[in-house]
Design a protein around this motif. Sequence first.
Motif, PDB file in Angstrom:
ATOM      1  N   ASP A   2     -11.352 123.215  60.639  1.00 31.59           N
ATOM      2  CA  ASP A   2     -12.730 122.753  60.655  1.00 31.59           C
ATOM      3  C   ASP A   2     -13.108 122.494  62.107  1.00 31.59           C
ATOM      4  OD1 ASP A   2     -15.173 121.884  59.815  1.00 31.59           O
ATOM      5  OD2 ASP A   2     -14.453 120.074  58.831  1.00 31.59           O
ATOM      6  N   SER A   3     -14.387 122.639  62.422  1.00 32.24           N
ATOM      7  CA  SER A   3     -14.770 122.485  63.827  1.00 32.24           C
ATOM      8  C   SER A   3     -15.539 121.189  64.046  1.00 32.24           C
ATOM      9  CB  SER A   3     -15.596 123.675  64.281  1.00 32.24           C
ATOM     10  OG  SER A   3     -16.790 123.735  63.546  1.00 32.24           O
ATOM     11  N   ILE A 117      -9.805 110.451  67.157  1.00 32.00           N
ATOM     12  CA  ILE A 117     -10.964 110.066  67.961  1.00 32.00           C
ATOM     13  C   ILE A 117     -12.000 109.501  66.992  1.00 32.00           C
ATOM     14  CG2 ILE A 117     -12.839 110.880  69.450  1.00 32.00           C
ATOM     15  CD1 ILE A 117     -10.962 113.091  70.430  1.00 32.00           C
ATOM     16  N   PHE A 118     -12.570 108.355  67.352  1.00 30.22           N
ATOM     17  CA  PHE A 118     -13.519 107.719  66.450  1.00 30.22           C
ATOM     18  C   PHE A 118     -14.653 107.091  67.239  1.00 30.22           C
ATOM     19  CE2 PHE A 118      -9.869 105.163  67.429  1.00 30.22           C
ATOM     20  CZ  PHE A 118     -10.400 103.998  67.925  1.00 30.22           C
ATOM     21  N   GLY A 119     -15.796 107.006  66.593  1.00 29.83           N
ATOM     22  CA  GLY A 119     -16.974 106.439  67.234  1.00 29.83           C
ATOM     23  C   GLY A 119     -17.807 105.646  66.257  1.00 29.83           C
ATOM     24  N   PRO A 120     -18.785 104.896  66.767  1.00 27.51           N
ATOM     25  CA  PRO A 120     -19.585 104.012  65.927  1.00 27.51           C
ATOM     26  C   PRO A 120     -20.519 104.737  64.965  1.00 27.51           C
ATOM     27  CG  PRO A 120     -20.477 104.080  68.138  1.00 27.51           C
ATOM     28  CD  PRO A 120     -19.189 104.865  68.167  1.00 27.51           C
ATOM     29  N   SER A 121     -20.829 105.984  65.232  1.00 25.56           N
ATOM     30  CA  SER A 121     -21.741 106.709  64.349  1.00 25.56           C
ATOM     31  C   SER A 121     -21.047 107.183  63.075  1.00 25.56           C
ATOM     32  CB  SER A 121     -22.344 107.904  65.084  1.00 25.56           C
ATOM     33  OG  SER A 121     -21.317 108.823  65.434  1.00 25.56           O
ATOM     34  N   GLY A 122     -19.758 106.908  62.949  1.00 23.73           N
ATOM     35  CA  GLY A 122     -19.043 107.255  61.730  1.00 23.73           C
ATOM     36  C   GLY A 122     -18.178 108.485  61.820  1.00 23.73           C
ATOM     37  N   PHE A 123     -18.224 109.196  62.944  1.00 18.14           N
ATOM     38  CA  PHE A 123     -17.342 110.356  63.002  1.00 18.14           C
ATOM     39  C   PHE A 123     -15.925 109.896  63.280  1.00 18.14           C
ATOM     40  CE2 PHE A 123     -18.190 110.130  67.567  1.00 18.14           C
ATOM     41  CZ  PHE A 123     -16.961 110.420  68.105  1.00 18.14           C
ATOM     42  N   HIS A 124     -14.984 110.634  62.742  1.00 19.15           N
ATOM     43  CA  HIS A 124     -13.569 110.333  62.911  1.00 19.15           C
ATOM     44  C   HIS A 124     -12.824 111.657  62.810  1.00 19.15           C
ATOM     45  CE1 HIS A 124     -10.012 107.514  61.641  1.00 19.15           C
ATOM     46  NE2 HIS A 124      -9.788 108.156  62.758  1.00 19.15           N
ATOM     47  N   VAL A 125     -12.116 112.018  63.848  1.00 15.91           N
ATOM     48  CA  VAL A 125     -11.344 113.253  63.874  1.00 15.91           C
ATOM     49  C   VAL A 125      -9.878 112.869  63.956  1.00 15.91           C
ATOM     50  CG1 VAL A 125     -10.913 115.408  65.103  1.00 15.91           C
ATOM     51  CG2 VAL A 125     -13.212 114.431  65.102  1.00 15.91           C
ATOM     52  N   VAL A 126      -9.060 113.404  63.047  1.00 15.43           N
ATOM     53  CA  VAL A 126      -7.636 113.084  63.004  1.00 15.43           C
ATOM     54  C   VAL A 126      -6.837 114.371  63.146  1.00 15.43           C
ATOM     55  CG1 VAL A 126      -5.767 112.110  61.604  1.00 15.43           C
ATOM     56  CG2 VAL A 126      -8.058 111.113  61.498  1.00 15.43           C
ATOM     57  N   GLN A 132      -3.281 120.549  62.092  1.00 16.20           N
ATOM     58  CA  GLN A 132      -4.560 120.607  61.389  1.00 16.20           C
ATOM     59  C   GLN A 132      -5.451 119.453  61.834  1.00 16.20           C
ATOM     60  OE1 GLN A 132      -5.528 122.994  59.227  1.00 16.20           O
ATOM     61  NE2 GLN A 132      -3.607 124.023  59.621  1.00 16.20           N
ATOM     62  N   LEU A 133      -6.761 119.674  61.817  1.00 15.68           N
ATOM     63  CA  LEU A 133      -7.717 118.601  62.085  1.00 15.68           C
ATOM     64  C   LEU A 133      -8.410 118.211  60.792  1.00 15.68           C
ATOM     65  CD1 LEU A 133      -9.603 119.546  65.376  1.00 15.68           C
ATOM     66  CD2 LEU A 133      -7.612 118.066  65.073  1.00 15.68           C
ATOM     67  N   CYS A 134      -8.598 116.920  60.625  1.00 14.23           N
ATOM     68  CA  CYS A 134      -9.388 116.383  59.526  1.00 14.23           C
ATOM     69  C   CYS A 134     -10.594 115.717  60.173  1.00 14.23           C
ATOM     70  CB  CYS A 134      -8.565 115.374  58.736  1.00 14.23           C
ATOM     71  SG  CYS A 134      -9.486 114.582  57.414  1.00 14.23           S
ATOM     72  N   ILE A 135     -11.792 116.140  59.775  1.00 17.47           N
ATOM     73  CA  ILE A 135     -13.007 115.675  60.425  1.00 17.47           C
ATOM     74  C   ILE A 135     -13.897 114.983  59.398  1.00 17.47           C
ATOM     75  CG2 ILE A 135     -15.069 116.405  61.687  1.00 17.47           C
ATOM     76  CD1 ILE A 135     -13.276 118.819  62.636  1.00 17.47           C
ATOM     77  N   ARG A 136     -14.285 113.751  59.728  1.00 18.37           N
ATOM     78  CA  ARG A 136     -15.167 112.993  58.872  1.00 18.37           C
ATOM     79  C   ARG A 136     -16.416 112.656  59.671  1.00 18.37           C
ATOM     80  NH1 ARG A 136     -14.206 106.937  57.147  1.00 18.37           N
ATOM     81  NH2 ARG A 136     -16.105 106.697  55.978  1.00 18.37           N
TER      82      ARG A 136
END
Length: 141
Positions: A2-3, A117-126, A132-136
Motif C-alpha cells: 500500500d502506498s 510513523i504517526f501524527g495527530p491527523s490520525g495517520f499511522h504507518v507501521v 510490509q507496510l500497514c497504513i491507517r
Amino acid sequence: MDSFDFSCIVGRVITGVQHIKPSQWSFTVQPSLGIGVECPWRILDAGRIAISSEDHLQQYGLPASIDAASIATNLLASRPVIRIEVRESTADLLLEFEGYLRLEVIPFSTGYESWNIFGPSGFHVVAQGGGQLCIRREPMT
C-alpha cells in the motif's frame, strides 16, 4: 505494498531522540509527528557511520558510556529533512537531512514490527515483519 505519501516529513526537524528500554527508540519530529523504532538504526555523516543504536551504552575504552540518543539528537536537531525514502521490498526507512546527514532505519525481522510513523491527523504507518507496510489514515477515537 500500500502506498503513503511520506513527503509530509520533508522540511521537518527531528528535535529529540529517546531510548525507551529495552529496545525501543522514539524520534520526535516537529511539528506533531513521531517515529517509533524497534530495530537497528544508524546516522551517516558524509557517508560514514556517526552513531548507531548498537553504540548505545557501549564504552569502547572511552571514559564514559556512549549515549546514542543524546548524540543523535545533537546531530539531527537543527537540520530539516530534505528527502525520505521507504524501500518497497524491505521497508527500510531512509531520511536525508541538510548537511549530508542520513538516518537509516533497517528492519531485520520477518515477524516483528520494525518502525512506525504517526501524527495527530490520525495517520499511522507501521513497518510490519517481512517488509510490509500497514497504513491507517482515519483519525483515532
